[in-house]
Scaffold this active site. Structure first.
Site, PDB file in Angstrom:
ATOM      1  N   GLY A  43      28.793  25.495  37.092  1.00 43.83           N
ATOM      2  CA  GLY A  43      28.962  26.935  37.089  1.00 43.83           C
ATOM      3  C   GLY A  43      28.982  27.420  35.651  1.00 43.83           C
ATOM      4  N   LEU A  44      29.643  28.532  35.397  1.00 44.05           N
ATOM      5  CA  LEU A  44      29.665  29.065  34.035  1.00 44.05           C
ATOM      6  C   LEU A  44      30.289  28.071  33.061  1.00 44.05           C
ATOM      7  CD1 LEU A  44      30.527  32.841  34.415  1.00 44.05           C
ATOM      8  CD2 LEU A  44      28.340  31.785  33.863  1.00 44.05           C
ATOM      9  N   GLY A  46      30.808  24.719  33.456  1.00 42.47           N
ATOM     10  CA  GLY A  46      30.079  23.468  33.391  1.00 42.47           C
ATOM     11  C   GLY A  46      28.728  23.588  32.710  1.00 42.47           C
ATOM     12  N   SER A 285      33.814  44.563  44.573  1.00 55.46           N
ATOM     13  CA  SER A 285      34.211  44.414  43.171  1.00 55.46           C
ATOM     14  C   SER A 285      35.317  45.370  42.747  1.00 55.46           C
ATOM     15  CB  SER A 285      32.990  44.646  42.274  1.00 55.46           C
ATOM     16  OG  SER A 285      33.378  44.754  40.928  1.00 55.46           O
ATOM     17  N   ARG A 332      45.778  43.473  39.914  1.00 52.59           N
ATOM     18  CA  ARG A 332      45.452  43.033  41.273  1.00 52.59           C
ATOM     19  C   ARG A 332      46.684  42.724  42.107  1.00 52.59           C
ATOM     20  NH1 ARG A 332      40.145  39.238  39.973  1.00 52.59           N
ATOM     21  NH2 ARG A 332      38.753  41.001  39.543  1.00 52.59           N
ATOM     22  N   HIS A 403      41.440  35.222  46.264  1.00 54.14           N
ATOM     23  CA  HIS A 403      40.224  35.368  45.474  1.00 54.14           C
ATOM     24  C   HIS A 403      40.111  34.385  44.308  1.00 54.14           C
ATOM     25  CE1 HIS A 403      36.863  37.234  43.470  1.00 54.14           C
ATOM     26  NE2 HIS A 403      37.575  37.494  42.405  1.00 54.14           N
ATOM     27  N   GLU A 427      38.339  27.804  35.796  1.00 49.61           N
ATOM     28  CA  GLU A 427      39.327  27.968  36.856  1.00 49.61           C
ATOM     29  C   GLU A 427      39.977  26.653  37.257  1.00 49.61           C
ATOM     30  OE1 GLU A 427      39.758  30.134  41.260  1.00 49.61           O
ATOM     31  OE2 GLU A 427      37.777  29.912  40.344  1.00 49.61           O
TER      32      GLU A 427
END
Length: 640
Positions: A43-44, A46, A285, A332, A403, A427
């Site tokens: 992903g971003l 990796g 979003s 959030r 999320h 993450e």
């Protein structure tokens, strides 16, 4: 007991990273070619890591369980990426981004890591723009910004409602350039199932090829995990169905501490659950809260009415009422709990009563429908596809959902776990968000770790490893790890029960959401810690995994992941029970102020809880890293 040395460098906060980079150990270019690094995940975090390390000269192997890195869940991020560039001249700065992030995380993050994140954020935008990421621009060509929750400035750069997709394509292009040059080997459809530890250091991994079932051994000088979060422990979440915790959970069982597992993000703007047939939830979003106004009817009897028939004076714009300074852009966790309170009062909307309105009628009057479409068109299209309703004509219905996960493997300032040689990014680690992540900070952290932090810090570790000294895959530790993987798979295949894996995943999700979801209590968590071991025992006795391990077998993949989720769920509940306070996304109903906000206990819990595996069937050990705030004063978090 694990030694948790954060390795935060001394000196003033604003100088730590700059000074540290000048003093860090280096690997000379000729020696970099002699080191091999395994990167798990593309992903971003990796992809950016694999591309950057290979550009520096290291040999890199990148493993992804998808058929292509483009399927990584980073692609689903919608709203934007934060950076303290102050393009709007509205008072933003590195310090303000740092402070907003510390405060947004309810003072439960490590100061030094967060300040570094704010510092390098300014480089991310230049890096991605140079890669061709099509950020939104103002009429004159300058990059545009919008606001996200927990901030009073506009610092979020975006590409309409598909920012994650565009950023991932930028990182993917960098990765594939290096792959084309022979500097990175990419192994798709290859799932990591164990870490190999030799002499107390991570020196390789065991994988299973998802197409052929072949179990393979891989040696390296260092292992990097960029495998994402564990929110699918709740079954229903905004994560892709394939997102899982197996990589970090198996690393935990090899000695890497798991930090703050109870810190899970609840996002306030998800399309509500419509039935038990759903396999996942869809996010709207947070960027929509720039122009959408959130409300519920003031009267319970109006909840079933057409929203167009409810006059303005009978609408409660509760976020604007309760949090006038931040309004609809409250963080959030705050916005999620407020929505839950409205629904608990009986003022929720929709068939289930678990929903609130996100209304764009004022924005359409101000900007015109075309203006709103320009900003958010694809998000409105997603909503229409799922609900068969036009949010241009009637308000969206939203409700909080799982999320993101702020917990993860413990890492020090170098992003290395307490298991030497094992680095954890994005993450998958715990480091930057405390108890609540601010919107648009996930993409920021993944790219910061991969492009600008690990490429420096991994050299500090490798400089002490003799070039060319990595072990051979015929070492006994590799065989032991491979045998462990085969044993787990065989145990799953031989159960021959009556219930499919999905049955147990759904039961796990119900337990976790009920007792360890948006609100938690001592009584509920204790009940969960009774039900989860029973569920685990039933799973291993009665799960049905058809087929064999020697071929494509998605049931086997899912079974291993759900088995790990059940064990992780126990650790999450144990962590939540032990943390007798409320902070960010961890809301214990017993610990709240009269207005319903979180009541922290800084005297007892201003620390990271890092759990250490003690063996099967044994209670894990809770280690503590104190959080010492030198720059920011801990205070009651207020967005009013």
């Amino acid at each position: 007991m694990a030694k948790l040395d954060s390795k935060v460098p001394p000196g003033p906060l604003a100088d730590k990273w700059r000074k540290y980079k000048t003093e860090i150990k280096l690997v000379n270019p000729a020696n970099k070619r002699k080191y091999e690094v395994i990167v798990v995940g593309a992903g971003l975090a990796g992809s950016s890591t694999a591309a950057t390390l290979s550009e520096l000269g290291y040999k890199v192997k990148c493993f992804v369980f998808h058929d292509t890195p483009r399927r990584a869940h980073s692609i689903a991020a919608q709203g934007g990426v934060n950076a303290a560039k102050n393009y709007q001249n509205d008072g933003d700065s590195v310090y303000r981004l740092f402070y907003d992030t510390i405060k947004g995380g309810d003072y439960r993050a490590r100061e030094a890591n967060v300040h570094r994140l704010a510092e390098v954020s300014v480089n991310i935008i230049d890096q991605c723009a140079a890669q061709g990421v099509p950020f939104a621009r103002e009429y004159g060509g300058l990059l545009a910004n919008r606001s996200f929750g927990g901030a009073q400035v506009s610092r979020t750069f975006y590409a309409r409602g598909q920012t994650g997709q565009q950023l991932l394509l930028g990182a993917y292009s960098a990765l594939m350039k290096q792959a084309g040059a022979g500097a990175v080997e990419i192994f798709p459809n290859e799932e990591m199932l164990d870490v190999v530890v030799i002499g107390g250091q991570a020196k390789g991994i065991i994988t299973r090829n998802l197409n052929t079932g072949e179990i393979r051994r891989w040696a390296a000088d260092a292992v990097v995990l960029g495998t994402g979060g564990y929110g699918n422990v709740f079954n229903l979440s905004t994560y892709a169905r394939g997102s899982n915790a197996t990589a970090i959970w198996r690393a935990y069982k090899r000695g890497a501490c798991f930090a703050n597992p109870c810190y899970t993000q609840i996002h306030p703007t998800c399309i509500p659950v419509s039935g038990d047939y759903q396999s996942k939830l869809t996010l709207m979003s947070e960027s929509l809260r720039n122009d959408g106004r959130i409300w519920v009817p003031k009267k319970k009897e109006d909840c079933k009415k057409n929203p167009a028939d409810i006059p303005e004076e009978d609408r409660d714009y509760y976020l604007e009422r309760i949090y006038p300074s931040f309004g609809n852009l409250a963080p959030r966790d705050v916005a999620s709990r407020a929505a839950k309170r409205m629904c608990d009062e009986g003022r929720g909307v929709g068939e289930t009563g678990l929903g609130v309105y996100l209304d764009f009628s004022d924005a359409i009057k101000r900007l015109t429908e075309n203006g709103v479409r320009e900003r958010y068109g694809n998000l409105f299209d997603i909503y229409a596809e799922i609900t068969n309703e036009s949010a241009y004509q009637t308000p969206m219905r939203i409700y909080p959902a799982v999320h993101y996960t702020m917990g993860g493997l413990w890492v020090d300032y170098n992003l290395m776990s307490n298991l030497p040689g094992l680095f954890v990014l994005g993450e998958a680690n715990f480091s930057d968000h405390g108890a609540n992540r601010l919107g648009a900070s996930a993409l920021m952290q993944g790219l910061a770790d991969g492009y600008f932090v690990l490429p420096y810090t991994i050299g500090n570790y490798l400089a002490d490893q003799k070039p060319g000294s990595r072990p051979k895959t015929d070492a006994p530790e590799f065989k032991q790890a491979e045998d462990n993987v085969n044993s787990i798979n065989q145990r799953l295949l031989s159960a021959k029960g009556t219930h499919p894996v999905s049955y147990y995943h759904k039961k796990l999700g119900q337990i976790m959401w009920t007792y360890c979801g948006m609100a938690r209590t001592k009584e509920g968590l204790e009940k969960a810690l009774q039900e989860l071991p029973a569920l685990r025992e039933e799973f291993w006795k009665n799960v049905l995994v058809p087929g064999t391990g020697a071929a494509l077998n998605q049931s086997l993949e899912q079974a291993g992941r759900v088995a790990d989720f059940i064990e992780l769920g126990e650790l999450m509940c144990r962590d939540a029970l032990t943390r007798e306070e409320s902070c960010g996304g961890h809301f214990r109903e017993e610990f709240q102020h009269p207005d319903g906000e979180c009541k922290r206990d800084d005297e007892k819990f201003a620390h990271v809880a890092a759990w250490e595996f003690q063996g099967e069937g044994k209670t894990p050990l809770r280690n503590v890293e104190p959080l010492n705030y030198e720059t920011v004063k801990m205070s009651v978090r207020s967005y009013k």
